[in-house]
Write a protein that holds these residues in place. Structure first.
Motif, PDB file in Angstrom:
ATOM      1  N   LEU A 216       1.284   3.822   7.468  1.00 55.75           N
ATOM      2  CA  LEU A 216       2.414   4.620   6.976  1.00 55.75           C
ATOM      3  C   LEU A 216       2.014   5.414   5.731  1.00 55.75           C
ATOM      4  CD1 LEU A 216       5.333   2.051   7.380  1.00 55.75           C
ATOM      5  CD2 LEU A 216       5.053   4.187   8.653  1.00 55.75           C
ATOM      6  N   GLN A 217       1.208   4.806   4.875  1.00 59.60           N
ATOM      7  CA  GLN A 217       0.744   5.507   3.678  1.00 59.60           C
ATOM      8  C   GLN A 217      -0.085   6.736   4.053  1.00 59.60           C
ATOM      9  OE1 GLN A 217      -1.761   3.179   1.134  1.00 59.60           O
ATOM     10  NE2 GLN A 217      -1.730   4.662  -0.529  1.00 59.60           N
ATOM     11  N   ASN A 218      -0.969   6.589   5.068  1.00 55.50           N
ATOM     12  CA  ASN A 218      -1.772   7.729   5.520  1.00 55.50           C
ATOM     13  C   ASN A 218      -0.890   8.846   6.061  1.00 55.50           C
ATOM     14  OD1 ASN A 218      -4.080   6.342   4.844  1.00 55.50           O
ATOM     15  ND2 ASN A 218      -4.471   5.602   6.920  1.00 55.50           N
ATOM     16  N   LYS A 219       0.109   8.468   6.828  1.00 52.61           N
ATOM     17  CA  LYS A 219       1.009   9.478   7.392  1.00 52.61           C
ATOM     18  C   LYS A 219       1.845  10.123   6.292  1.00 52.61           C
ATOM     19  CE  LYS A 219       3.350  10.176  11.719  1.00 52.61           C
ATOM     20  NZ  LYS A 219       3.680   9.558  13.022  1.00 52.61           N
ATOM     21  N   HIS A 220       2.224   9.324   5.301  1.00 54.88           N
ATOM     22  CA  HIS A 220       2.993   9.838   4.163  1.00 54.88           C
ATOM     23  C   HIS A 220       2.173  10.872   3.386  1.00 54.88           C
ATOM     24  CE1 HIS A 220       4.547   9.553  -0.058  1.00 54.88           C
ATOM     25  NE2 HIS A 220       5.688   9.695   0.588  1.00 54.88           N
ATOM     26  N   GLN A 221       0.895  10.567   3.167  1.00 52.74           N
ATOM     27  CA  GLN A 221       0.033  11.502   2.440  1.00 52.74           C
ATOM     28  C   GLN A 221      -0.144  12.802   3.219  1.00 52.74           C
ATOM     29  OE1 GLN A 221      -3.522   9.225   1.812  1.00 52.74           O
ATOM     30  NE2 GLN A 221      -2.718   8.186  -0.007  1.00 52.74           N
ATOM     31  N   TRP A 222      -0.277  12.697   4.524  1.00 53.37           N
ATOM     32  CA  TRP A 222      -0.440  13.906   5.335  1.00 53.37           C
ATOM     33  C   TRP A 222       0.827  14.757   5.312  1.00 53.37           C
ATOM     34  CZ3 TRP A 222      -3.917  16.950   7.177  1.00 53.37           C
ATOM     35  CH2 TRP A 222      -3.605  17.845   8.199  1.00 53.37           C
ATOM     36  N   LEU A 223       1.982  14.107   5.400  1.00 55.37           N
ATOM     37  CA  LEU A 223       3.239  14.852   5.335  1.00 55.37           C
ATOM     38  C   LEU A 223       3.415  15.515   3.976  1.00 55.37           C
ATOM     39  CD1 LEU A 223       5.759  12.514   7.204  1.00 55.37           C
ATOM     40  CD2 LEU A 223       5.169  14.854   7.831  1.00 55.37           C
ATOM     41  N   LEU A 224       3.062  14.803   2.908  1.00 59.09           N
ATOM     42  CA  LEU A 224       3.170  15.383   1.566  1.00 59.09           C
ATOM     43  C   LEU A 224       2.268  16.607   1.430  1.00 59.09           C
ATOM     44  CD1 LEU A 224       3.342  12.422  -0.979  1.00 59.09           C
ATOM     45  CD2 LEU A 224       5.051  14.198  -0.590  1.00 59.09           C
ATOM     46  N   ARG A 225       1.062  16.491   1.934  1.00 61.02           N
ATOM     47  CA  ARG A 225       0.134  17.616   1.863  1.00 61.02           C
ATOM     48  C   ARG A 225       0.680  18.820   2.633  1.00 61.02           C
ATOM     49  NH1 ARG A 225      -5.979  17.693   4.437  1.00 61.02           N
ATOM     50  NH2 ARG A 225      -6.504  19.808   3.830  1.00 61.02           N
ATOM     51  N   THR A 226       1.195  18.548   3.823  1.00 61.65           N
ATOM     52  CA  THR A 226       1.762  19.630   4.636  1.00 61.65           C
ATOM     53  C   THR A 226       2.979  20.240   3.954  1.00 61.65           C
ATOM     54  OG1 THR A 226       1.044  18.436   6.608  1.00 61.65           O
ATOM     55  CG2 THR A 226       2.598  20.219   6.933  1.00 61.65           C
ATOM     56  N   TYR A 227       3.801  19.395   3.318  1.00 63.33           N
ATOM     57  CA  TYR A 227       4.998  19.878   2.625  1.00 63.33           C
ATOM     58  C   TYR A 227       4.614  20.806   1.472  1.00 63.33           C
ATOM     59  CZ  TYR A 227       9.111  19.662  -0.404  1.00 63.33           C
ATOM     60  OH  TYR A 227      10.169  19.981  -1.218  1.00 63.33           O
ATOM     61  N   HIS A 228       3.643  20.418   0.654  1.00 59.03           N
ATOM     62  CA  HIS A 228       3.232  21.256  -0.474  1.00 59.03           C
ATOM     63  C   HIS A 228       2.600  22.561   0.012  1.00 59.03           C
ATOM     64  CE1 HIS A 228       4.356  18.407  -3.482  1.00 59.03           C
ATOM     65  NE2 HIS A 228       3.527  17.473  -3.037  1.00 59.03           N
ATOM     66  N   GLN A 229       1.845  22.498   1.099  1.00 55.23           N
ATOM     67  CA  GLN A 229       1.251  23.712   1.650  1.00 55.23           C
ATOM     68  C   GLN A 229       2.333  24.670   2.154  1.00 55.23           C
ATOM     69  OE1 GLN A 229      -1.427  22.118   4.600  1.00 55.23           O
ATOM     70  NE2 GLN A 229      -3.180  22.190   3.217  1.00 55.23           N
ATOM     71  N   SER A 230       3.399  24.107   2.732  1.00 52.15           N
ATOM     72  CA  SER A 230       4.477  24.972   3.228  1.00 52.15           C
ATOM     73  C   SER A 230       5.209  25.666   2.089  1.00 52.15           C
ATOM     74  CB  SER A 230       5.460  24.140   4.065  1.00 52.15           C
ATOM     75  OG  SER A 230       6.166  23.224   3.241  1.00 52.15           O
ATOM     76  N   LEU A 231       5.206  25.046   0.888  1.00 51.08           N
ATOM     77  CA  LEU A 231       5.835  25.679  -0.268  1.00 51.08           C
ATOM     78  C   LEU A 231       4.935  26.747  -0.881  1.00 51.08           C
ATOM     79  CD1 LEU A 231       7.396  22.594  -2.098  1.00 51.08           C
ATOM     80  CD2 LEU A 231       8.547  24.225  -0.587  1.00 51.08           C
ATOM     81  N   GLU A 232       3.615  26.550  -0.784  1.00 52.21           N
ATOM     82  CA  GLU A 232       2.676  27.468  -1.414  1.00 52.21           C
ATOM     83  C   GLU A 232       2.424  28.722  -0.595  1.00 52.21           C
ATOM     84  OE1 GLU A 232      -0.782  25.160  -1.998  1.00 52.21           O
ATOM     85  OE2 GLU A 232       0.069  23.928  -3.598  1.00 52.21           O
ATOM     86  N   ARG A 233       2.568  28.635   0.721  1.00 49.92           N
ATOM     87  CA  ARG A 233       2.282  29.799   1.562  1.00 49.92           C
ATOM     88  C   ARG A 233       3.215  29.804   2.759  1.00 49.92           C
ATOM     89  NH1 ARG A 233      -3.301  26.821   2.839  1.00 49.92           N
ATOM     90  NH2 ARG A 233      -2.790  25.811   4.793  1.00 49.92           N
TER      91      ARG A 233
END
Length: 268
Positions: free
Chosen positions: A207-224
């Protein structure tokens, strides 16, 4: 037992030798299968037997589809022989890497079922699975609710192209599941079976790995605006702009083109 991981019982009529193919649904995530490999994949219980006909009560994990095929072949040997009221469960073979079992499930494994006063079950030769009779099944595991919820969210395939607002909802839900797992471990410390505790810790890591991937995707969606572009990439296509300029130059009067060129040269 296992009601929380199995589908509702299905009545299957076997009237002649049958090949039953078990295959993973295409939409199922490998993470769900990985976290469920300690549980039986499918369970057969013999309800009735009459000569070469038999009635089976079948339950299976919801990420599996069952495909029946009639056959005229008779198996040379049998892994399990069952009578009325008896049953068998299909498990991954102990000591086999889960990745190998998951790949084989994606391709499909076949169980040969035949009836002749008894019901005979046999697996294909290269199957990385084994049939265990119900009375000898020592792998029984009663899973807590927190464990079931963790497996459910791991098994869900997220669409990483979703808007940032929806990704934030997924992140919050995942954090809640992880919090429930930690609270359960803390509250039941020393009371739960060590095997369950170990599996809870493994799921929390996934779950932690999936959480980190979702967080990364979320921040990328805000940046571009598009995950296919880097954050500092120009939004305009240079080649497309060049083609437009060429078209304007062809269509514009010569004096206008000369004036534009002169202005451009002066700025440089």
């Amino acid at each position: 037992m296992h009601q929380h991981i199995f589908t509702q019982p299905i009545v299957s009529e076997i009237k002649q030798p049958t090949l039953l193919t078990l295959r993973l649904l295409e939409s199922v995530s490998d993470l769900l299968v990985l976290s469920s490999m300690t549980n039986p994949i499918v369970e057969f219980v013999v309800s009735q037997v009459n000569a070469t006909q038999a009635t089976l009560i079948v339950r299976h994990q919801p990420f599996i589809e069952l495909i029946y095929h009639d056959t005229q072949q008779v198996a040379d040997k049998y892994d399990q022989v069952r009578s009325i009221g008896q049953g068998t469960r299909l498990y991954p073979t102990m000591g086999i890497a889960p990745r190998v079992c998951i790949d084989q499930l994606r391709k499909g494994i076949t169980v040969d079922i035949q009836a002749d006063e008894h019901v005979y079950f046999s697996l294909e030769t290269l199957a990385r699975f084994e049939l265990i009779s119900l009375e000898q099944d020592l792998r029984i595991l009663s899973e807590p609710h927190a464990l079931v919820m963790a497996k459910a969210i791991l098994g869900r395939k997220f669409d990483y192209d979703e808007p940032s607002s929806m990704l934030a909802v997924h992140i919050s839900e995942l954090e809640q599941v992880r919090r429930d797992l930690r609270e359960y471990l803390k509250g039941e410390s020393g009371k739960i079976h060590p095997g369950v505790s170990t599996e809870l810790l493994k799921l929390d890591h996934l779950l932690q790995n999936k959480h980190q991937w979702l967080l990364r995707t979320y921040h990328q969606s805000l940046e571009r605006p598009n995950l296919g572009r880097s954050s500092n990439e120009q939004l305009c296509n240079i080649e497309q702009l060049q083609r437009k300029l060429d078209c304007f130059e062809l269509l514009a009067p010569k004096d206008v083109s000369d004036m534009v060129n002169k202005l451009s040269d002066d700025e440089m």
